[in-house]
Design a protein around this motif. Structure first.
Motif, short mmCIF file in Angstrom:
data_model
loop_
_atom_site.label_atom_id
_atom_site.label_comp_id
_atom_site.label_asym_id
_atom_site.label_seq_id
_atom_site.Cartn_x
_atom_site.Cartn_y
_atom_site.Cartn_z
N PRO A 1 -12.38 36.76 -2.00
CA PRO A 1 -11.24 35.84 -2.09
C PRO A 1 -10.50 35.73 -0.75
CG PRO A 1 -10.81 37.88 -3.29
CD PRO A 1 -12.19 37.97 -2.76
N PHE A 2 -9.96 34.54 -0.49
CA PHE A 2 -9.12 34.34 0.69
C PHE A 2 -8.18 33.18 0.42
CE2 PHE A 2 -12.66 31.51 1.37
CZ PHE A 2 -12.12 30.39 1.96
N ASP A 3 -7.05 33.18 1.14
CA ASP A 3 -6.09 32.08 1.04
C ASP A 3 -6.46 31.03 2.08
OD1 ASP A 3 -4.61 33.04 -1.05
OD2 ASP A 3 -3.16 34.06 0.23
N GLY A 4 -6.66 29.83 1.66
CA GLY A 4 -7.00 28.75 2.57
C GLY A 4 -6.11 27.55 2.34
N MET A 5 -6.23 26.57 3.22
CA MET A 5 -5.46 25.34 3.07
C MET A 5 -6.32 24.16 3.53
SD MET A 5 -1.65 24.19 4.29
CE MET A 5 -1.90 24.21 6.04
N LEU A 6 -6.42 23.16 2.68
CA LEU A 6 -7.11 21.91 2.98
C LEU A 6 -6.06 20.82 2.88
CD1 LEU A 6 -10.14 22.43 0.58
CD2 LEU A 6 -10.05 22.98 3.00
N GLN A 7 -6.04 19.91 3.85
CA GLN A 7 -5.01 18.86 3.81
C GLN A 7 -5.51 17.57 4.42
OE1 GLN A 7 -1.77 20.68 5.89
NE2 GLN A 7 -2.65 20.36 7.89
N GLY A 8 -4.87 16.48 4.04
CA GLY A 8 -5.20 15.16 4.54
C GLY A 8 -4.26 14.13 3.96
N ALA B 1 -12.06 2.16 -6.36
CA ALA B 1 -11.93 0.75 -5.98
C ALA B 1 -10.56 0.44 -5.37
CB ALA B 1 -12.18 -0.15 -7.19
N GLU B 2 -9.53 1.24 -5.69
CA GLU B 2 -8.18 1.01 -5.18
C GLU B 2 -7.87 1.87 -3.95
OE1 GLU B 2 -5.79 -0.17 -9.20
OE2 GLU B 2 -6.50 1.90 -9.05
N LEU B 3 -8.82 2.68 -3.52
CA LEU B 3 -8.65 3.55 -2.36
C LEU B 3 -8.86 2.75 -1.08
CD1 LEU B 3 -8.32 6.52 -1.35
CD2 LEU B 3 -10.82 6.66 -1.41
N GLN B 4 -7.87 2.77 -0.20
CA GLN B 4 -7.96 2.05 1.07
C GLN B 4 -8.33 2.99 2.22
OE1 GLN B 4 -7.51 -1.36 1.06
NE2 GLN B 4 -7.46 -0.99 -1.13
N ALA B 5 -7.85 4.24 2.17
CA ALA B 5 -8.13 5.22 3.22
C ALA B 5 -8.04 6.62 2.63
CB ALA B 5 -7.13 5.08 4.37
N LEU B 6 -8.88 7.51 3.12
CA LEU B 6 -8.83 8.93 2.76
C LEU B 6 -9.19 9.71 4.01
CD1 LEU B 6 -10.10 10.65 -0.43
CD2 LEU B 6 -10.29 11.74 1.77
N SER B 7 -8.21 10.40 4.59
CA SER B 7 -8.42 11.13 5.83
C SER B 7 -8.47 12.63 5.56
CB SER B 7 -7.29 10.85 6.82
OG SER B 7 -7.29 9.49 7.17
N TYR B 8 -9.45 13.26 6.18
CA TYR B 8 -9.62 14.70 6.09
C TYR B 8 -10.35 15.16 7.35
CZ TYR B 8 -11.62 19.18 4.59
OH TYR B 8 -12.00 20.48 4.53
N ASN B 9 -9.84 16.19 7.98
CA ASN B 9 -10.46 16.75 9.17
C ASN B 9 -10.68 15.71 10.28
OD1 ASN B 9 -10.73 19.46 9.33
ND2 ASN B 9 -12.89 19.52 8.86
N LEU C 1 0.85 -1.19 0.00
CA LEU C 1 0.00 0.00 0.00
C LEU C 1 0.88 1.24 0.00
CD1 LEU C 1 -2.64 -1.00 2.70
CD2 LEU C 1 -2.88 -1.11 0.23
N GLN C 2 0.41 2.29 -0.64
CA GLN C 2 1.16 3.54 -0.71
C GLN C 2 0.32 4.64 -0.09
OE1 GLN C 2 1.99 4.07 -4.89
NE2 GLN C 2 2.50 1.94 -5.11
N THR C 3 0.92 5.40 0.84
CA THR C 3 0.22 6.48 1.51
C THR C 3 0.80 7.81 1.07
OG1 THR C 3 -0.24 5.08 3.41
CG2 THR C 3 -0.39 7.45 3.76
N TYR C 4 -0.06 8.79 0.84
CA TYR C 4 0.33 10.11 0.36
C TYR C 4 -0.34 11.20 1.19
CZ TYR C 4 1.81 7.54 -3.77
OH TYR C 4 2.41 6.65 -4.62
N ASP C 5 0.40 12.27 1.44
CA ASP C 5 -0.17 13.49 2.02
C ASP C 5 -0.65 14.35 0.86
OD1 ASP C 5 0.45 12.96 4.71
OD2 ASP C 5 2.48 13.77 4.49
N TRP C 6 -1.80 15.01 1.00
CA TRP C 6 -2.29 15.93 -0.02
C TRP C 6 -2.61 17.27 0.63
CZ3 TRP C 6 -7.13 17.79 0.95
CH2 TRP C 6 -7.98 17.01 1.71
N THR C 7 -2.37 18.33 -0.13
CA THR C 7 -2.66 19.69 0.33
C THR C 7 -3.16 20.51 -0.84
OG1 THR C 7 -0.82 19.53 1.89
CG2 THR C 7 -1.69 21.72 1.49
N PHE C 8 -4.23 21.25 -0.63
CA PHE C 8 -4.71 22.26 -1.58
C PHE C 8 -4.58 23.61 -0.89
CE2 PHE C 8 -6.90 18.48 -3.11
CZ PHE C 8 -6.69 18.58 -4.48
N THR C 9 -3.89 24.55 -1.52
CA THR C 9 -3.71 25.88 -0.93
C THR C 9 -3.96 26.95 -1.97
OG1 THR C 9 -1.34 25.82 -1.44
CG2 THR C 9 -1.97 25.15 0.77
#
Length: 176
Positions: A41-48, A64-72, A22-30
């Motif tokens: 408009p505002f600068d925000g950050m979402l991550q998981g 179907a290949e997603l094992q986990a998705l964490s957010y908040n 399994l491969q785990t990745y951090d994701w961030t949208f800013t």
């Protein structure tokens, strides 16, 4: 010569399962979002994080290949009240997913949603009165993403074993 072949076969034997793990990745949208309520408009950050398993070995990942998705603080495939309506990601591109959470009791409600490329939002309130809390934002073209791999413990163990083997080989050569 036989010793080198045996070493190569052993290394391959340990490396092959590492590719199937399994491969785990951090994701961030800013970046630039527009407020849901104000439209300002505002600068925000979402991550998981997300964990995937490339079952069909095509280099692309779908729901179907997603094992986990964490957010908040929630793991969406397993939490009560959570749902994932879509997920897709290919390394080098932004992950695309749509998640939703809703919890309701006789006294209060709470919900959140995130659809990458479109919007995210939070709301909560009490049935006994008071103003509900609503927040969130809409995507703009200024939103950027970052996806980075999270090293797994096996990776650190293999690195440590390799360094020990190199140290032993150097020490053996000095003694000879």
């Amino acid at each position: 010569m036989l010793r080198y072949l045996a070493c190569a076969a052993t290394a391959f034997m340990f490396a092959a399962p590492a590719q199937a793990a399994l491969q785990t990745y951090d994701w961030t949208f800013t970046g630039g979002f527009l407020g849901l309520e104000s439209g300002s408009p505002f600068d925000g950050m979402l991550q998981g994080t997300f964990t995937v398993d490339d079952v069909n070995a095509d280099g692309k990942f779908d729901k179907a290949e997603l094992q986990a998705l964490s957010y908040n603080g929630k793991n969406y495939p397993t939490c009560d009240g959570c749902s994932i309506s879509r997920f897709s990601w290919m390394p080098g591109s932004a992950p695309e997913f749509s998640i939703y959470f809703r919890r309701e009791t006789s006294e209060y409600y709470s919900s959140e949603s995130l659809t990458t490329g479109q919007s995210y939002g939070f709301s909560s309130g009490s049935y006994s009165g008071g103003e509900p809390y609503i927040a969130g934002g809409r995507w703009t073209s200024d939103v950027t993403y970052k996806v980075s791999a999270v090293p797994e413990p096996q990776t650190w163990l293999m690195l440590g074993a390799g360094l020990l083997a190199i140290g032993a080989a150097v020490r053996r050569r000095k003694a000879a």
